[in-house]
Structure formats: C-alpha cells, structure tokens
Scaffold this motif. Structure first.
Motif, PDB file in Angstrom:
ATOM      1  N   THR A 179       0.841  -1.207   0.000  1.00 48.80           N
ATOM      2  CA  THR A 179       0.000   0.000   0.000  1.00 48.80           C
ATOM      3  C   THR A 179       0.870   1.249   0.000  1.00 48.80           C
ATOM      4  OG1 THR A 179      -1.592  -1.257   1.308  1.00 48.80           O
ATOM      5  CG2 THR A 179      -1.953   1.106   1.134  1.00 48.80           C
ATOM      6  N   VAL A 231       1.146   4.145  -2.859  1.00 49.22           N
ATOM      7  CA  VAL A 231       0.969   5.577  -2.574  1.00 49.22           C
ATOM      8  C   VAL A 231       2.171   6.376  -3.076  1.00 49.22           C
ATOM      9  CG1 VAL A 231       0.798   7.285  -0.721  1.00 49.22           C
ATOM     10  CG2 VAL A 231      -0.600   5.236  -0.641  1.00 49.22           C
ATOM     11  N   ILE A 232       3.353   5.841  -2.893  1.00 51.95           N
ATOM     12  CA  ILE A 232       4.553   6.545  -3.374  1.00 51.95           C
ATOM     13  C   ILE A 232       4.507   6.669  -4.891  1.00 51.95           C
ATOM     14  CG2 ILE A 232       7.056   6.322  -3.630  1.00 51.95           C
ATOM     15  CD1 ILE A 232       7.074   5.122  -0.791  1.00 51.95           C
ATOM     16  N   LEU A 251       1.840   6.531  -6.770  1.00 53.63           N
ATOM     17  CA  LEU A 251       0.712   7.399  -7.104  1.00 53.63           C
ATOM     18  C   LEU A 251       1.097   8.867  -6.989  1.00 53.63           C
ATOM     19  CD1 LEU A 251      -2.433   7.629  -7.652  1.00 53.63           C
ATOM     20  CD2 LEU A 251      -2.623   7.897  -5.173  1.00 53.63           C
ATOM     21  N   VAL A 252       1.754   9.248  -5.920  1.00 57.53           N
ATOM     22  CA  VAL A 252       2.142  10.648  -5.737  1.00 57.53           C
ATOM     23  C   VAL A 252       3.191  11.061  -6.754  1.00 57.53           C
ATOM     24  CG1 VAL A 252       3.291  12.242  -4.146  1.00 57.53           C
ATOM     25  CG2 VAL A 252       1.503  10.722  -3.305  1.00 57.53           C
ATOM     26  N   GLY A 264       1.442  11.126 -10.152  1.00 57.08           N
ATOM     27  CA  GLY A 264       0.520  12.265 -10.224  1.00 57.08           C
ATOM     28  C   GLY A 264       1.244  13.581 -10.383  1.00 57.08           C
ATOM     29  N   LEU A 287      -5.200  15.142  -5.978  1.00 59.99           N
ATOM     30  CA  LEU A 287      -4.102  14.231  -5.644  1.00 59.99           C
ATOM     31  C   LEU A 287      -3.857  14.225  -4.138  1.00 59.99           C
ATOM     32  CD1 LEU A 287      -1.853  12.343  -6.671  1.00 59.99           C
ATOM     33  CD2 LEU A 287      -0.393  14.360  -6.862  1.00 59.99           C
ATOM     34  N   LEU A 288      -3.904  15.378  -3.515  1.00 64.74           N
ATOM     35  CA  LEU A 288      -3.721  15.469  -2.068  1.00 64.74           C
ATOM     36  C   LEU A 288      -4.849  14.766  -1.322  1.00 64.74           C
ATOM     37  CD1 LEU A 288      -1.986  16.909   0.198  1.00 64.74           C
ATOM     38  CD2 LEU A 288      -3.794  18.618   0.187  1.00 64.74           C
ATOM     39  N   VAL A 327      -6.705  12.361  -2.290  1.00 60.43           N
ATOM     40  CA  VAL A 327      -6.675  10.906  -2.485  1.00 60.43           C
ATOM     41  C   VAL A 327      -5.473  10.287  -1.771  1.00 60.43           C
ATOM     42  CG1 VAL A 327      -6.360   9.109  -4.238  1.00 60.43           C
ATOM     43  CG2 VAL A 327      -7.967  10.964  -4.641  1.00 60.43           C
ATOM     44  N   SER A 328      -4.320  10.952  -1.858  1.00 60.65           N
ATOM     45  CA  SER A 328      -3.099  10.325  -1.339  1.00 60.65           C
ATOM     46  C   SER A 328      -2.961  10.403   0.180  1.00 60.65           C
ATOM     47  CB  SER A 328      -1.870  10.935  -2.011  1.00 60.65           C
ATOM     48  OG  SER A 328      -1.796  12.316  -1.732  1.00 60.65           O
ATOM     49  N   LEU A 379      -4.909   7.510   1.808  1.00 59.55           N
ATOM     50  CA  LEU A 379      -4.210   6.272   1.468  1.00 59.55           C
ATOM     51  C   LEU A 379      -2.883   6.163   2.219  1.00 59.55           C
ATOM     52  CD1 LEU A 379      -4.800   5.901  -2.377  1.00 59.55           C
ATOM     53  CD2 LEU A 379      -5.690   4.462  -0.544  1.00 59.55           C
ATOM     54  N   ALA A 380      -2.204   7.290   2.390  1.00 60.00           N
ATOM     55  CA  ALA A 380      -0.941   7.282   3.127  1.00 60.00           C
ATOM     56  C   ALA A 380      -1.168   6.967   4.598  1.00 60.00           C
ATOM     57  CB  ALA A 380      -0.235   8.624   2.973  1.00 60.00           C
TER      58      ALA A 380
END
Length: 176
Positions: free
Chosen positions: A89, A93-94, A96-97, A100, A128-129, A131-132, A135-136
């Motif tokens: 996960t 996330v890494i 994804l960020v 993005g 992006l913020l 969502v991330s 998840l983070a």
C-alpha cells in the motif's frame, strides 16, 4: 517521583555521532560504494566474539562503523527495499504521488481537458492530495519508518558490536 534527566549530549558524544556522518555527506555515490568490503570479510564468522566490556564495545563499534560503512549502507538499502515490498500500500501511494506530480507537471500549467470535463492544475493537485493523504494514513508510513530504524539499528549495531577487529588493527593501535 522525580524525573531522571539524561543530557542527550552525554549519549551522543560517547559514540561520536556528530562527526560520524560528515564524510557520508561529502562523498558521491560512486565513491561511497567503491570501498565495499567482500561478503566473505563482512560475514566472517571466525571473527565473531562476545565483547569483554563496554570499552571494547565502543572500540569495536567505532572501528566497524568506519570500516564497513559502505556495507552497512547496502544493508540499510536492502532493508528499505524489503520494507517497501512488504508494505505494498505504501509502495502504491509513493508511485501514485510521484506519477501524479509527474503527470500534472507534464501539463505545464495548462488545464486538463477530457471531453467536456475541464480541471485546472490547482484542482488536480488538490485531488491528488485528497486521495493520497487518506491512502498514506492507511499505509502507515510511520510504522514502516520505525521498523526500518529498529531493524537497521539492531542489524548494523549488532554486527558492529560482535564483529571483532582484525588482528592487524590491534598491532597498529599499539604502535601509536
């Protein structure tokens, strides 16, 4: 009940933490890993022994942290990779960020238009913020970092404590 106050300087000055990492900051990556010691020397089970006292522990740790510093950096990198591969996960996330940010940067300040949908770069960064961050939080990066600190500390300091100095270094210390 009174509190026990231990000055941090007392602990760090004994292990020389202040000057230990100065050489790491000034070296390039290629020169840093150019002095890797062979695995047979790094994992030499004939040199493993129990230290007699705390002075010998300090002496071994000071010597081994300098001598095997590149090997310890490799151990830390391997533990970091292991921690990311076991926490998928957080790895997602890494990616994804990073993806993005790269994708929004490729727009070069222009709006994203897909059919009739239009989003500004500010809206994309906000999305992006939003969502991330959740998840983070779910990915528990702090637990991963704390595990990495603990695992590398136990591994590296354990190796540095129990790995005896080579016999040549004992003769060089007597000559000084």
């Amino acid at each position: 009940m009174s509190r026990l106050n231990i000055p941090l300087d007392v602990l760090t000055s004994r292990l020389n933490f202040s000057g230990r990492f100065d050489s790491v900051r000034s070296q390039s990556i290629t020169s840093r890993f150019a002095n890797l010691k062979p695995v047979s020397e790094f994992l030499d089970i004939k040199r493993i022994s129990k230290p007699a006292n705390f002075g010998e522990i300090q002496s071994r740790v000071n010597y081994n942290l300098g001598y095997f510093s590149s090997n310890y950096a490799v151990v830390f990198v391997m533990l970091s990779i292991y921690s990311l591969l076991t926490n998928l996960t957080l790895l997602f996330v890494i990616f994804l960020v990073i993806g993005g940010m790269w994708g929004i940067g490729k727009l070069q300040g222009n709006d994203l238009e897909i059919g009739t949908f239009r989003a500004t770069t500010s809206q994309l960064y906000t999305t992006l913020l939003c969502v991330s961050v959740p998840l983070a939080i779910i990915a528990s990066p702090f637990a991963t970092v704390l595990w990495l600190i603990g695992a590398s500390g136990v591994t590296i300091l354990g190796h540095a404590t129990f790995m005896d100095k080579p016999i040549e270094s004992a003769f060089s210390e007597e000559a000084v």
